[in-house]
Design a protein around this motif. Structure first.
Motif, PDB file in Angstrom:
ATOM      1  N   VAL A   8       0.817  -1.218   0.000  1.00 13.60           N
ATOM      2  CA  VAL A   8       0.000   0.000   0.000  1.00 13.60           C
ATOM      3  C   VAL A   8       0.848   1.265   0.000  1.00 13.60           C
ATOM      4  O   VAL A   8       0.380   2.321  -0.429  1.00 13.60           O
ATOM      5  N   ASN A   9       2.087   1.155   0.447  1.00 19.52           N
ATOM      6  CA  ASN A   9       2.946   2.347   0.444  1.00 19.52           C
ATOM      7  C   ASN A   9       3.196   2.873  -0.967  1.00 19.52           C
ATOM      8  O   ASN A   9       3.497   4.035  -1.161  1.00 19.52           O
ATOM      9  N   GLU A  10       3.079   1.974  -1.956  1.00 18.55           N
ATOM     10  CA  GLU A  10       3.320   2.407  -3.339  1.00 18.55           C
ATOM     11  C   GLU A  10       2.044   2.892  -4.012  1.00 18.55           C
ATOM     12  O   GLU A  10       2.049   3.314  -5.152  1.00 18.55           O
ATOM     13  N   MET A  11       0.921   2.799  -3.320  1.00 19.81           N
ATOM     14  CA  MET A  11      -0.355   3.129  -3.970  1.00 19.81           C
ATOM     15  C   MET A  11      -0.735   4.582  -3.753  1.00 19.81           C
ATOM     16  O   MET A  11      -0.280   5.225  -2.814  1.00 19.81           O
ATOM     17  N   ASP A  12      -1.635   5.050  -4.634  1.00 20.11           N
ATOM     18  CA  ASP A  12      -2.237   6.374  -4.435  1.00 20.11           C
ATOM     19  C   ASP A  12      -2.850   6.433  -3.059  1.00 20.11           C
ATOM     20  O   ASP A  12      -3.524   5.491  -2.639  1.00 20.11           O
ATOM     21  N   GLU A  13      -2.682   7.555  -2.418  1.00 23.22           N
ATOM     22  CA  GLU A  13      -3.211   7.687  -1.058  1.00 23.22           C
ATOM     23  C   GLU A  13      -4.718   7.436  -1.005  1.00 23.22           C
ATOM     24  O   GLU A  13      -5.235   6.870  -0.053  1.00 23.22           O
ATOM     25  N   GLU A  14      -5.399   7.832  -2.088  1.00 24.40           N
ATOM     26  CA  GLU A  14      -6.868   7.708  -2.080  1.00 24.40           C
ATOM     27  C   GLU A  14      -7.344   6.251  -2.039  1.00 24.40           C
ATOM     28  O   GLU A  14      -8.498   5.970  -1.784  1.00 24.40           O
ATOM     29  N   LEU A  15      -6.428   5.342  -2.332  1.00 24.58           N
ATOM     30  CA  LEU A  15      -6.830   3.927  -2.321  1.00 24.58           C
ATOM     31  C   LEU A  15      -6.546   3.248  -0.991  1.00 24.58           C
ATOM     32  O   LEU A  15      -6.992   2.132  -0.753  1.00 24.58           O
ATOM     33  N   VAL A  16      -5.786   3.910  -0.151  1.00 27.39           N
ATOM     34  CA  VAL A  16      -5.219   3.192   0.987  1.00 27.39           C
ATOM     35  C   VAL A  16      -6.090   3.285   2.243  1.00 27.39           C
ATOM     36  O   VAL A  16      -6.397   4.377   2.709  1.00 27.39           O
ATOM     37  N   PRO A  17      -6.485   2.140   2.755  1.00 33.77           N
ATOM     38  CA  PRO A  17      -7.255   2.152   4.001  1.00 33.77           C
ATOM     39  C   PRO A  17      -6.350   2.397   5.202  1.00 33.77           C
ATOM     40  O   PRO A  17      -5.138   2.224   5.109  1.00 33.77           O
ATOM     41  N   GLN A  18      -6.939   2.794   6.305  1.00 30.68           N
ATOM     42  CA  GLN A  18      -6.137   2.985   7.512  1.00 30.68           C
ATOM     43  C   GLN A  18      -5.837   1.658   8.168  1.00 30.68           C
ATOM     44  O   GLN A  18      -4.808   1.462   8.784  1.00 30.68           O
ATOM     45  N   LYS A  19      -6.796   0.766   8.036  1.00 37.15           N
ATOM     46  CA  LYS A  19      -6.616  -0.529   8.686  1.00 37.15           C
ATOM     47  C   LYS A  19      -6.825  -1.619   7.641  1.00 37.15           C
ATOM     48  O   LYS A  19      -7.775  -1.541   6.864  1.00 37.15           O
ATOM     49  N   LEU A  20      -5.939  -2.595   7.644  1.00 43.14           N
ATOM     50  CA  LEU A  20      -6.076  -3.674   6.666  1.00 43.14           C
ATOM     51  C   LEU A  20      -6.922  -4.801   7.228  1.00 43.14           C
ATOM     52  O   LEU A  20      -6.804  -5.149   8.399  1.00 43.14           O
ATOM     53  N   MET A  21      -7.730  -5.347   6.352  1.00 40.10           N
ATOM     54  CA  MET A  21      -8.485  -6.529   6.748  1.00 40.10           C
ATOM     55  C   MET A  21      -7.518  -7.683   6.921  1.00 40.10           C
ATOM     56  O   MET A  21      -6.497  -7.753   6.251  1.00 40.10           O
ATOM     57  N   LYS A  22      -7.917  -8.580   7.803  1.00 39.22           N
ATOM     58  CA  LYS A  22      -7.089  -9.775   7.969  1.00 39.22           C
ATOM     59  C   LYS A  22      -7.865 -10.915   7.323  1.00 39.22           C
ATOM     60  O   LYS A  22      -8.945 -11.266   7.772  1.00 39.22           O
TER      61      LYS A  22
END
Ligand SMILES: Nc1nc2c(ncn2[C@@H]2O[C@H](COP(=O)(O)OP(=O)(O)OP(=O)(O)O)[C@@H](O)[C@H]2O)c(=O)[nH]1
Length: 369
Positions: free
Chosen positions: A288-302
């Motif tokens: 997610v660090n390489e993704m557009d900020e608009e795509l990135v969730p704060q918490k990842l699903m497990k």
């Protein structure tokens, strides 16, 4: 949260005033009233003691021949709730806004029939149960292959279910197992990019996911594009985006048991495309660090598991069914919810299970045509 036990007590009837034939007021009732805006969590938060007691009726007095009735206590509950008594017998269900059910009757006021002694109100332990739409809810953008998957796992064509408490009509498929066990799966139409801000069916869709035990996220290995006005998203970006849509609607949804299905692997001849996606999803907290900020969730699903399938060619469908069953059993027996992982994670712990993928990749050459 899909169940809440409460105590409901009707108000006591007021005392009668025998000398003048005065009748005590009736105790108030406790009544459940359905509201779409209410959740069980809200009820619990607002009334931590979970006791609902209606007002007592007033006594009859010298100048007040008829005591006034106690006020009813109205408890607002979510639409789609089944109400059961202490023994688990259904008292009724509330499927429409403002529909009401009596939970505990107030006592009669004192009158000639009861020797002018006000009667106690009923006291009932009541259980409020949200109806499940299905055991498993499909989450995916259009064209991911949800309907195809639903048909592939269920023996017959999925039925359109008519749930009185929803305005959308979920497609429900039933998975049958050899020992006659049945597990239901719902495809709730309408999740698209922007659903959390109510683009498309938005909230209406997401709300119903809460009423499933496990989320099955379906992603096309070729990615997703909503329309020409939207950017194409890779499969990994789609996972992040779906995660984000769920999070923006309701963070708690991320804590539900979840499985990721990578669909359409029949188009991936040498398996390299799927393998790369799996690697990147397994390391999503770095990806997610390489993704557009608009795509990135704060918490990842497990994800409890990631399974690559072809819904169309029925590759790995039995394996998926077995895995889903096992997971539902495990969660039912431990009542666990997984806790998810924050993106801000610094350790390199692998939050996704790879075990099945390994087995699958070893076998896939023989399975693919
Ligand atoms: N190659 C391939 N195509 C598939 C597979 N699964 C589904 N498709 C195709 O993908 C397209 C979309 O499939 P659907 O099952 O309608 O997808 P959906 O997610 O239900 O889409 P919506 O109904 O728009 O939400 C159809 O043309 C399917 O035939 C698969 O495993 N492999």
């Amino acid at each position: 949260m899909d169940q809440l036990r409460i105590y409901a007590k009707g108000g006591a009837g007021g005392q009668g005033f025998e000398r003048i034939g005065g009748v005590g007021g009736k105790g108030g009732n406790v009544i459940a009233r359905a509201k779409t805006s209410v959740t069980l969590e809200q009820i619990k938060g607002k009334y931590p003691q979970k006791r609902f007691i209606a007002e007592n009726g007033r006594d009859s007095r010298k100048l007040v021949i008829l005591g006034s009735s106690g006020e009813d206590m109205i408890l607002e509950v979510p639409v789609g709730v089944v109400i059961e008594n202490e023994r688990g017998a259904a008292i009724g269900d509330l499927n429409e806004e403002d529909q009401e059910i009596l939970l505990a009757r107030g006592g009669q006021g004192g009158n000639p029939d009861n020797h002018f002694i006000g009667q106690k109100g009923e006291g009932n332990v009541i259980s409020l149960n949200l109806k499940l739409i299905a055991d498993i809810g499909l989450v995916g953008f259009p064209n991911a292959g949800k309907s195809t998957l639903l048909s592939a796992v269920s023996r017959s064509r999925p039925k359109i279910a008519n749930y009185p408490f929803t305005t959308i009509q979920p497609q429900i498929g039933t998975m049958f197992y050899e020992d006659l066990r049945q597990i239901t799966m719902a495809d709730l139409p309408g999740l698209i990019e922007g659903a959390h801000i109510n683009i498309g069916m938005g909230h209406k869709f997401l709300k119903h996911l809460e009423r499933t035990k496990l989320l099955l996220m379906v992603v096309d290995i070729n990615g997703f594009q909503l329309s020409h006005n939207y950017q194409p998203r890779s499969a990994v970006e789609t996972v992040a985006l779906l995660n984000k849509e769920l999070e923006l609607y309701k963070r708690e949804l991320l804590d539900k048991p979840a499985v990721l299905v990578l669909n359409k692997i029949d188009g991936d001849n040498d398996g390299s495309q799927t393998a790369e996606i799996l690697d990147r999803v397994n390391g999503l907290h770095e990806t997610v660090n390489e993704m557009d900020e608009e795509l990135v969730p704060q918490k990842l699903m497990k994800f409890d598991d990631i399974i690559a399938v072809s819904a169309k060619n029925k590759i790995n469908i039995d394996k998926l069914k077995d895995r889903l069953r096992d997971l539902l059993d495990v969660y039912a027996s431990t009542d666990n919810t997984n806790t998810g992982t924050d993106v801000a994670l610094t350790d390199s712990s692998d939050i996704y299970s790879r075990s099945d993928w390994k087995k699958f990749s070893e076998r896939r050459d023989t399975k693919l045509v």
